[in-house]
Write a protein that holds these residues in place. Sequence first.
Motif, PDB file in Angstrom:
ATOM      1  N   ALA B 314     -16.484  20.797  41.761  1.00 43.82           N
ATOM      2  CA  ALA B 314     -16.565  22.041  42.534  1.00 43.82           C
ATOM      3  C   ALA B 314     -17.312  21.814  43.844  1.00 43.82           C
ATOM      4  O   ALA B 314     -16.926  22.342  44.889  1.00 43.82           O
ATOM      5  N   MET B 318     -13.974  20.503  45.951  1.00 47.83           N
ATOM      6  CA  MET B 318     -13.591  21.870  46.334  1.00 47.83           C
ATOM      7  C   MET B 318     -14.552  22.443  47.381  1.00 47.83           C
ATOM      8  O   MET B 318     -14.371  23.586  47.809  1.00 47.83           O
ATOM      9  N   ALA B 322     -14.832  26.908  44.570  1.00 38.72           N
ATOM     10  CA  ALA B 322     -14.281  26.950  43.215  1.00 38.72           C
ATOM     11  C   ALA B 322     -15.376  27.459  42.301  1.00 38.72           C
ATOM     12  O   ALA B 322     -16.549  27.217  42.531  1.00 38.72           O
ATOM     13  N   HIS B 499     -11.806  25.089  36.730  1.00 37.17           N
ATOM     14  CA  HIS B 499     -12.368  26.128  37.594  1.00 37.17           C
ATOM     15  C   HIS B 499     -11.298  27.122  38.016  1.00 37.17           C
ATOM     16  O   HIS B 499     -10.110  26.880  37.857  1.00 37.17           O
ATOM     17  N   GLN B 500     -11.775  28.248  38.561  1.00 39.23           N
ATOM     18  CA  GLN B 500     -10.898  29.117  39.316  1.00 39.23           C
ATOM     19  C   GLN B 500     -11.000  28.646  40.753  1.00 39.23           C
ATOM     20  O   GLN B 500     -12.098  28.586  41.314  1.00 39.23           O
ATOM     21  N   GLN B 501      -9.870  28.250  41.329  1.00 38.10           N
ATOM     22  CA  GLN B 501      -9.942  27.783  42.708  1.00 38.10           C
ATOM     23  C   GLN B 501     -10.194  28.963  43.625  1.00 38.10           C
ATOM     24  O   GLN B 501      -9.939  30.107  43.281  1.00 38.10           O
TER      25      GLN B 501
END
Lengths: 325, 528
Positions: B314, B318, B322, B499-501
């Motif tokens: 994350a 990301m 994320a 994760h949720q992006q």
Amino acid sequence: MIAFIVRRMVQAVVVMLVVALLAFMMFRYVGDPINQMVGIDTSPAAREALRQRLGLDDPMPLQFARFVANAARGDFGVSYQFKQPVADLLAARLPATLELSIASALFALLVGIPMGVYTGLNRHAPLAKLFLAVSLVGISLPTFLIGILFIFVFAVHLRWLPSFGRGEVVDLGFWTTGLLTVSGLKALILPAITLGLFQMTLIMRLVRAEMLEVMRADFIRFCRARGLTARAIHFGHALKNTLVPVITVTGLQLGSVIAFAIITETVFQWPGMGLLFLQAVQNVDIPIMAAYLMLIAALFVAINLVVDLLYVVVDPRIRLAGRAT
Amino acid sequence: MRGLAATIVLVGLGGAAWASDDTTFRYAFQGELSGLDPYTLNETFSLGTLANVYEGLIRRGPDMEIIPGLAESWEVVDDTTWRFHLRRGVTFHNGNPFTADDVLFSAERVVSEGSDLGARIPPGAQFVKLDDYTVEVRLATPNPILHSEWDAWAIMDKEWAEENGGVAVTSASAETPNYAALHANGTGPFKVVSHEVGVKTVFEANEDWWNWGDRSFNIDRVEFTPIASDATRVAALLSGELDMAYPIPVQDIPRVSANPGTEVLTGPELRTIFLGFDQDRDELLYSDVKGTNPFKDVRVRKAVYLAINEDAIAAKIMRNLATPSALMISPSLYARSGEFERLPYDPEQAKALLAEAGYPDGFSVGMDCPNDRYVNDEQICQAVVAMLAGIGIDVELNAQPKAKFFGKVLASGGYDTSFYLLGWTAGSLDSHHVIFNLNTCRNADGTEGGAFNLGNYCNPEVDALGAKILVENDPVMRDQMIFDAFTIIHDEVSHVPLHQQGLAWGKAAGVALVQRPDNKLLFDYVKK
């Protein structure tokens, strides 16, 4: 002459068939079109039903035969992603690509020839060396990098020119043109230069080499002895004699400019056929890919045919050889 | 000739400089609007864009809450009967009045051949017109989430479709082009003025919209252009040619934020990115372990989970865009998601578990990964490869464009994968979608059960809970059952949720808009 044309036409049909076959064999490796046509949570049963309706579960030879039979009638099918006839989609995109290609070819000629003449005449001038150095950049940098560079300089920093699209276009019924509006002309500048840079470099170097050659020729010496002005010698006599290969190369390159506009069109989101093709590849839109490849093949075949015919007209030796066989 | 006249006016304005007039909203997205028929493609961008033109019986507000749409109110009469009271005085863009007949027509069209939205209406549901403004839906089984996806089920005009030959859903297999693919006639706040396929779509505010008096937008024209190239899309935003562009690649976020005049709006998306295992075959297709499938052993799956440092993914890959996730669903879609926690990053325990399972030296496995589908998908997979190497699992990565990837790993490719990365959004915005599609036992070709349970994780207890959740009308009971199901799949590591992006929308500083976690851009919240 007629026999020659007929023979070349038969060859052209064979070439087109081979291109179509190669294209069809390639499509199997691009991916599964069904996944691009439905949402992720569409059930496998619904996917299979769609596959059947599109005939994608038929054996490859059958699909190929169907494609050739339809294409021969001018029917290239319906785009998977847009659900529109492919012929209509390509026709709508053709003007954009042709305008871009012709503009970039004009740019290449109008800038490349004078630069070639100058560097040919003034081999040791600093400006000539600068031109040559810049032309190296034109040859060695990839198109998309040049395009992005232009966008950042002229669109983002200077804000003189737009970074994408074709501006406002005028619909003439059979043709959409961006050449009649200010925004359309502005939008054309960056993509045309990006696409034409390589050709410009090529023409410049060709003209330079030819000029160096011609300037050493006897008739130039006689012109000088006759007392003609430098201007008349350079442009009236020397340049004229360099133009035959330049015209040949430019003509042949026009085909590749149209075919390789794909990258430039993608960088500038130029709504031409190349952009349509590239997005079709990403979406496994087989009807568009197939039709585009056939169109480009037809274009090359036509250009080569014209060039061959011109040779026959220009060069008596080829004509005689043609008659002998 | 109409175009010629329009252009002459533009030339007269002196070159038509971009972004000059204040009431036009210009935006770009990476993909194209493939058509205007709202039933052809069940995909966020297409549905989200058309939701500005067509409306459903319900709408969803800025926080995804269900609010009345073309239905002013509704009630559940009994377990299997819902009654919808339609809004009066609503007209379609062509002037036709909206009535119950249009709802019945749309209900029929959305489940017909060629529609990609057939799941909007449960099998066996019957739509009955009580009067012009009342529709009753009679269900075969109770369904507490009947209407949850109906914001993205456009109501179409029966007369218009019949007059113009748009009754059938636009399909690539049709012989003649469908009128509804190039023309739109909804009830929504915006009308389609022009649609150049794959080039540009222009919308205009609909002054006859039923909610015009209470509207919260001040734009009267919207121009959409697809810009596929990331660099060009960002450049066009920076140069002021666009008012909004999305998505912004995570590596470009600092540049767009630093540029005066533009900013980036970030937020969590509903989509969950996760890893999955083949737990179906007796021997993995891509592995040096023969005769047995290591992923059938929960200890091996747990070892993989423990070996993944999601916080690092994350933060580094990301760039903090994320939200690490313990569940296979976004926390905003399940009220009790806070009660779950990711397993901690613990490579030592992972190694111990592997040894315990009989793989002290690890093993090798092939991994399938898309490289153009999710935010930095290939980089995430590369990080997973490196992290699993740390516990002795040698992963051979096969990262491919989505067209190839999905063709291989989904049912059509015979679930040809041993270990994969995938993203999933609960389409119905409800946990059942995840429990059913990703965690329910399926048959070999995916025609029964969870078709997207690629690795066929199979636990009859979860299946039983899923079936009960589907028909349970009591919200507290229902949440408890979901909790139980999630607990099982969490404990058994059916998948490894990552994760949720994040969403990253770039916009001009002067533009106000609402960013919903479903990544849909709603014109009727845009202020300029």
